[in-house]
Motif scaffolding. Structure first.
Motif, mmCIF file in Angstrom:
data_model
loop_
_atom_site.group_PDB
_atom_site.id
_atom_site.type_symbol
_atom_site.label_atom_id
_atom_site.label_comp_id
_atom_site.label_asym_id
_atom_site.label_seq_id
_atom_site.Cartn_x
_atom_site.Cartn_y
_atom_site.Cartn_z
ATOM 1 N N GLN A 171 0.817 -1.218 0.000
ATOM 2 C CA GLN A 171 0.000 0.000 0.000
ATOM 3 C C GLN A 171 0.852 1.269 0.000
ATOM 4 N N ILE A 172 2.082 1.184 0.482
ATOM 5 C CA ILE A 172 2.984 2.337 0.471
ATOM 6 C C ILE A 172 3.764 2.386 -0.833
ATOM 7 N N GLY A 173 4.106 1.228 -1.367
ATOM 8 C CA GLY A 173 4.965 1.151 -2.531
ATOM 9 C C GLY A 173 4.291 1.388 -3.862
ATOM 10 N N GLN A 174 3.159 2.081 -3.900
ATOM 11 C CA GLN A 174 2.469 2.353 -5.160
ATOM 12 C C GLN A 174 2.658 3.788 -5.643
ATOM 13 N N ASP A 175 2.690 4.737 -4.727
ATOM 14 C CA ASP A 175 2.753 6.157 -5.076
ATOM 15 C C ASP A 175 4.029 6.749 -4.488
ATOM 16 N N LEU A 176 5.066 6.833 -5.292
ATOM 17 C CA LEU A 176 6.375 7.270 -4.795
ATOM 18 C C LEU A 176 6.309 8.647 -4.159
ATOM 19 N N GLN A 177 5.873 9.637 -4.902
ATOM 20 C CA GLN A 177 5.895 11.008 -4.379
ATOM 21 C C GLN A 177 4.930 11.187 -3.207
ATOM 22 N N GLY A 178 3.743 10.612 -3.300
ATOM 23 C CA GLY A 178 2.781 10.736 -2.205
ATOM 24 C C GLY A 178 3.287 10.084 -0.931
ATOM 25 N N SER A 179 3.850 8.889 -1.070
ATOM 26 C CA SER A 179 4.386 8.190 0.102
ATOM 27 C C SER A 179 5.593 8.924 0.674
ATOM 28 N N ALA A 180 6.475 9.394 -0.204
ATOM 29 C CA ALA A 180 7.655 10.135 0.257
ATOM 30 C C ALA A 180 7.228 11.415 0.962
ATOM 31 N N ARG A 181 6.223 12.087 0.443
ATOM 32 C CA ARG A 181 5.728 13.322 1.072
ATOM 33 C C ARG A 181 5.167 13.027 2.462
ATOM 34 N N SER A 182 4.409 11.945 2.600
ATOM 35 C CA SER A 182 3.852 11.586 3.911
ATOM 36 C C SER A 182 4.956 11.284 4.915
ATOM 37 N N VAL A 183 5.986 10.553 4.471
ATOM 38 C CA VAL A 183 7.109 10.232 5.352
ATOM 39 C C VAL A 183 7.853 11.508 5.732
ATOM 40 N N ALA A 184 8.071 12.383 4.755
ATOM 41 C CA ALA A 184 8.792 13.632 5.022
ATOM 42 C C ALA A 184 8.000 14.531 5.962
ATOM 43 N N LYS A 185 6.680 14.576 5.823
ATOM 44 C CA LYS A 185 5.858 15.379 6.739
ATOM 45 C C LYS A 185 5.964 14.847 8.163
ATOM 46 N N LEU A 186 5.970 13.524 8.299
ATOM 47 C CA LEU A 186 6.152 12.933 9.622
ATOM 48 C C LEU A 186 7.504 13.345 10.179
ATOM 49 N N LEU A 187 8.537 13.307 9.359
ATOM 50 C CA LEU A 187 9.866 13.730 9.772
ATOM 51 C C LEU A 187 9.856 15.185 10.212
ATOM 52 N N PHE A 188 9.233 16.047 9.416
ATOM 53 C CA PHE A 188 9.210 17.466 9.747
ATOM 54 C C PHE A 188 8.635 17.683 11.139
ATOM 55 N N VAL A 190 8.632 15.682 13.671
ATOM 56 C CA VAL A 190 9.566 15.191 14.683
ATOM 57 C C VAL A 190 10.738 16.139 14.828
ATOM 58 N N VAL A 191 11.291 16.600 13.699
ATOM 59 C CA VAL A 191 12.421 17.528 13.735
ATOM 60 C C VAL A 191 12.000 18.814 14.426
ATOM 61 N N HIS A 192 10.838 19.342 14.093
ATOM 62 C CA HIS A 192 10.377 20.602 14.656
ATOM 63 C C HIS A 192 10.213 20.487 16.173
ATOM 64 N N ARG A 193 9.632 19.367 16.634
ATOM 65 C CA ARG A 193 9.451 19.187 18.074
ATOM 66 C C ARG A 193 10.778 19.027 18.784
ATOM 67 N N SER A 194 11.774 18.415 18.115
ATOM 68 C CA SER A 194 13.054 18.165 18.778
ATOM 69 C C SER A 194 13.827 19.441 19.029
ATOM 70 N N ASP A 195 13.579 20.493 18.252
ATOM 71 C CA ASP A 195 14.336 21.732 18.404
ATOM 72 C C ASP A 195 13.559 22.830 19.084
ATOM 73 N N THR A 196 12.356 22.578 19.521
ATOM 74 C CA THR A 196 11.575 23.616 20.192
ATOM 75 C C THR A 196 11.614 23.453 21.685
#
Length: 196
Positions: A171-188, A190-196
């Motif tokens: 289910q993740i391996g079908q839409d490269l850009q959409g899946s990558a965007r979702s993963v990157a948003k999750l990362l963002f 986490v990164v934002h919370r770690s520096d605040t």
């Protein structure tokens, strides 16, 4: 066999690197040989050696080209900083679109990592990614930002590697850009919370 006339005088470097990309994509990095690359480029088997010195020299040039291509993709121009989520998506798309470069770029055991041109290209791409993290966290560069940058890189690099290996859930391996965007948003987040 490479078609006759594939190589044109004055373009040996480009012909050999294109042939190396073709060979890696077709047979894998483990089976790469200078002789096969020369055959694919339509040049003598000694031509790559004369131009690059050895296989590691050729792979150094390929890695340098890869970092240059990645930096171009990550640079919005006009002195702007790319959005962190967009940077993550671009990184993953780059890995998929330039699989041969991606496989070589992060293998310092196969190339000359201290080659000045490679170091410049690698640093430029790394700085663009770090700048995206700094902008996303709104903090000055420091140890926490460096850790966040490594976390960001690890996540998108790992995602790209899993995608290329076909190891992601269906289910993740079908839409490269959409899946990558979702993963990157999750990362963002986490990164934002770690520096605040």
């Amino acid at each position: 066999m490479a078609p006759e006339g594939r190589y044109h005088h004055g373009d040996l470097r480009r012909a050999v690197l294109a042939a190396a990309v073709e060979a890696i994509e077709e047979r894998g990095l483990g089976l790469l040989s200078l002789r096969d690359v020369a055959r694919r480029a339509g040049v003598s088997h000694t031509a790559p050696v004369h131009h690059f010195g050895d296989k590691a020299g050729m792979l150094t040039a390929l890695a340098t080209e890869g970092f240059d291509l990645l930096a171009q993709a990550l640079d919005p121009g006009d002195g702007e900083t790319i959005d962190l989520v967009d940077a993550g998506v671009i990184y993953v798309q780059f890995a998929v679109d330039h699989r041969a470069h991606f496989e070589v770029m992060f293998r310092p055991d196969l190339h000359h990592p201290d080659e000045p041109a490679l170091a410049v290209a690698r640093d430029r791409a790394g700085d663009l990614l770090t700048n995206a993290v700094v902008a996303a966290t709104d903090t000055p560069p420091g140890q926490q930002t460096e850790l966040a940058s490594v976390a960001a890189w690890s996540l998108v690099h790992g995602f790209a590697t899993l995608w290329l290996a076909g190891a992601l859930p269906e289910q993740i391996g079908q839409d490269l850009q959409g899946s990558a965007r979702s993963v990157a948003k999750l990362l963002f987040s986490v990164v934002h919370r770690s520096d605040t």
